[in-house]
Scaffold this active site. Structure first.
Site, PDB file in Angstrom:
ATOM      1  N   THR A  12       0.765  -1.312  -0.006  1.00 51.90           N
ATOM      2  CA  THR A  12       0.011  -0.064   0.071  1.00 51.90           C
ATOM      3  C   THR A  12       0.915   1.305  -0.032  1.00 51.90           C
ATOM      4  O   THR A  12       0.596   2.099  -0.666  1.00 51.90           O
ATOM      5  CB  THR A  12      -0.904   0.050   0.981  1.00 51.90           C
ATOM      6  OG1 THR A  12      -1.686  -1.329   1.184  1.00 51.90           O
ATOM      7  CG2 THR A  12      -1.888   1.352   1.259  1.00 51.90           C
ATOM      8  N   SER A  54       0.817  -7.412  -1.084  1.00 51.65           N
ATOM      9  CA  SER A  54       1.606  -8.414  -0.291  1.00 51.65           C
ATOM     10  C   SER A  54       0.725  -9.638  -0.235  1.00 51.65           C
ATOM     11  O   SER A  54       1.236 -10.815   0.341  1.00 51.65           O
ATOM     12  CB  SER A  54       1.794  -7.992   1.242  1.00 51.65           C
ATOM     13  OG  SER A  54       0.658  -7.597   1.888  1.00 51.65           O
ATOM     14  N   THR A  85       1.057  -4.670   4.261  1.00 50.22           N
ATOM     15  CA  THR A  85       0.681  -4.979   5.626  1.00 50.22           C
ATOM     16  C   THR A  85       0.148  -6.098   5.841  1.00 50.22           C
ATOM     17  O   THR A  85       0.210  -6.901   6.846  1.00 50.22           O
ATOM     18  CB  THR A  85      -0.150  -3.838   6.392  1.00 50.22           C
ATOM     19  OG1 THR A  85      -1.325  -3.757   5.695  1.00 50.22           O
ATOM     20  CG2 THR A  85       0.583  -2.286   6.522  1.00 50.22           C
ATOM     21  N   ASP A  86      -0.689  -6.588   4.623  1.00 53.50           N
ATOM     22  CA  ASP A  86      -1.288  -7.851   4.945  1.00 53.50           C
ATOM     23  C   ASP A  86      -0.598  -8.994   5.349  1.00 53.50           C
ATOM     24  O   ASP A  86      -1.203 -10.128   6.074  1.00 53.50           O
ATOM     25  CB  ASP A  86      -2.281  -8.096   3.847  1.00 53.50           C
ATOM     26  CG  ASP A  86      -3.400  -7.097   3.535  1.00 53.50           C
ATOM     27  OD1 ASP A  86      -3.439  -6.360   4.520  1.00 53.50           O
ATOM     28  OD2 ASP A  86      -3.905  -6.970   2.559  1.00 53.50           O
TER      29      ASP A  86
END
Length: 331
Positions: A12, A54, A85-86
């Site tokens: 992101t 990710s 972040t995932d």
């Protein structure tokens, strides 16, 4: 002045808007243009390794990052890895096993909002990550929202809020505020890190729900070389009349499969010895227990171990040996 390598993988933080939503587009050099003050306290070289959401990161990509760290290790004082972040917690855990004992900081960071958004968290997270790469201790950590979290203890616990990550069953290592670092805990390191270049990708995660079908358990036990089972509470297998799971796990273990029992409960860990549904497993089968490990760490550690050996006693010894404080409670 410290010399830092920034490795870009996408996420992101580097995304731009497309017709179907945000997708990684910006590279590491473009990201740095948004935080020019970084040049006041370190020199940065940029390497765009991937440009992936990710969600699309796989174990082969972890090996690619580890290979770059190995090849670049002597030339830099620290490393910053920009990442979505995932799956960042999985990558942080995997790198903790692939690069062990680093005296230099290996810092993962990202953002919940792209760097060009108003009110983005990207600039702060990137600045904090570079500060920690220059001033912090060694090992693999996630730096996010002013917190420094051990790579083997991180979990994404908020899907949109800036406080995306929590440290599970372990304190935060440090906090960063107004470009000041307060280091609570320092990691252990070796004179030179130990690098690994093999993972077994044939590891699966089975999350139980009330009424899980026997056929699903059978499929998982047959399909994978290593299986992490997320059970309820302190751990165990359901004993549904006529649909017992125990014989399926027994057969898998007898075939040389590695089964790890853990819990879906975020905090305090498993303890198979408490109830019959867990104690019967623990006392009769050669399987492993994750105790206070995160699921992310248990999965990645099993991949790392099975990349080296399939012999059960060796697997058990490696799994129970703490790496980067990934497991503290055992019984």
């Amino acid at each position: 002045m410290k010399k830092i390598l920034m490795v870009g993988t996408g996420g992101t933080i580097a995304s731009e808007m497309t017709a179907e939503g945000l997708a990684p587009e910006l590279n590491t050099e473009q990201l740095l243009e948004f935080i020019p003050d970084i040049g006041k306290f370190c020199r940065v070289d940029c390497l765009q390794l991937y440009n992936l959401d990710s969600t699309n990161i796989r174990p082969a990509d972890w090996l690619g990052v580890a290979d770059i760290l190995r090849k670049s290790y002597d030339a830099y004082d620290g490393f910053v890895i920009s990442h979505g972040t995932d799956t960042m917690a999985y990558t942080a855990a995997a790198l903790s096993y692939l690069v062990q004992g680093s005296a230099k900081p290996i810092v993962l960071t990202g953002a919940q909002k792209p760097i060009w958004f108003d009110g983005t968290d990207s600039k702060r997270n990137l600045t904090d990550a570079f500060l920690y790469a220059c001033r912090g201790c060694g090992g693999v950590q996630i730096v996010f929202n002013g917190k420094v979290i051990l790579g083997t203890r991180a979990r994404k616990t908020f899907s949109k809020s800036f406080q995306a990550f929590s440290s599970v069953n372990y304190p935060d290592l440090a906090v960063l505020q107004d470009e000041r670092l307060l280091q609570y805990i320092r990691t252990e390191s070796l004179p030179r890190p130990v690098f690994y270049d093999k993972l077994c990708e044939n590891v699966g995660l089975l999350k139980l729900i009330p009424g899980t079908k026997r056929e699903l358990v059978e499929f998982m036990m047959e399909r994978y070389d290593g299986i992490v089972v997320e059970s309820f509470g302190v751990g165990g297998l359901p004993e549904y009349p006529g649909e017992e799971f125990y014989p399926l796990v027994q057969r898998a273990v007898e075939q040389g499969k590695i089964v790890v029992m853990t819990t879906q409960v975020p905090n305090e860990g498993s303890d198979l010895s408490v109830y019959h549904v867990g104690g019967h497993l623990k006392n009769t089968l050669h399987l492993l227990e994750a105790f206070d490990m995160t699921t992310e760490a248990a999965v990645c550690k099993l991949m790392w171990i099975l990349g080296q050996t399939r012999e059960f006693e060796q697997v058990r010894a490696l799994f129970n040996r703490p790496v980067a404080w990934d497991i503290l409670t055992q019984s």
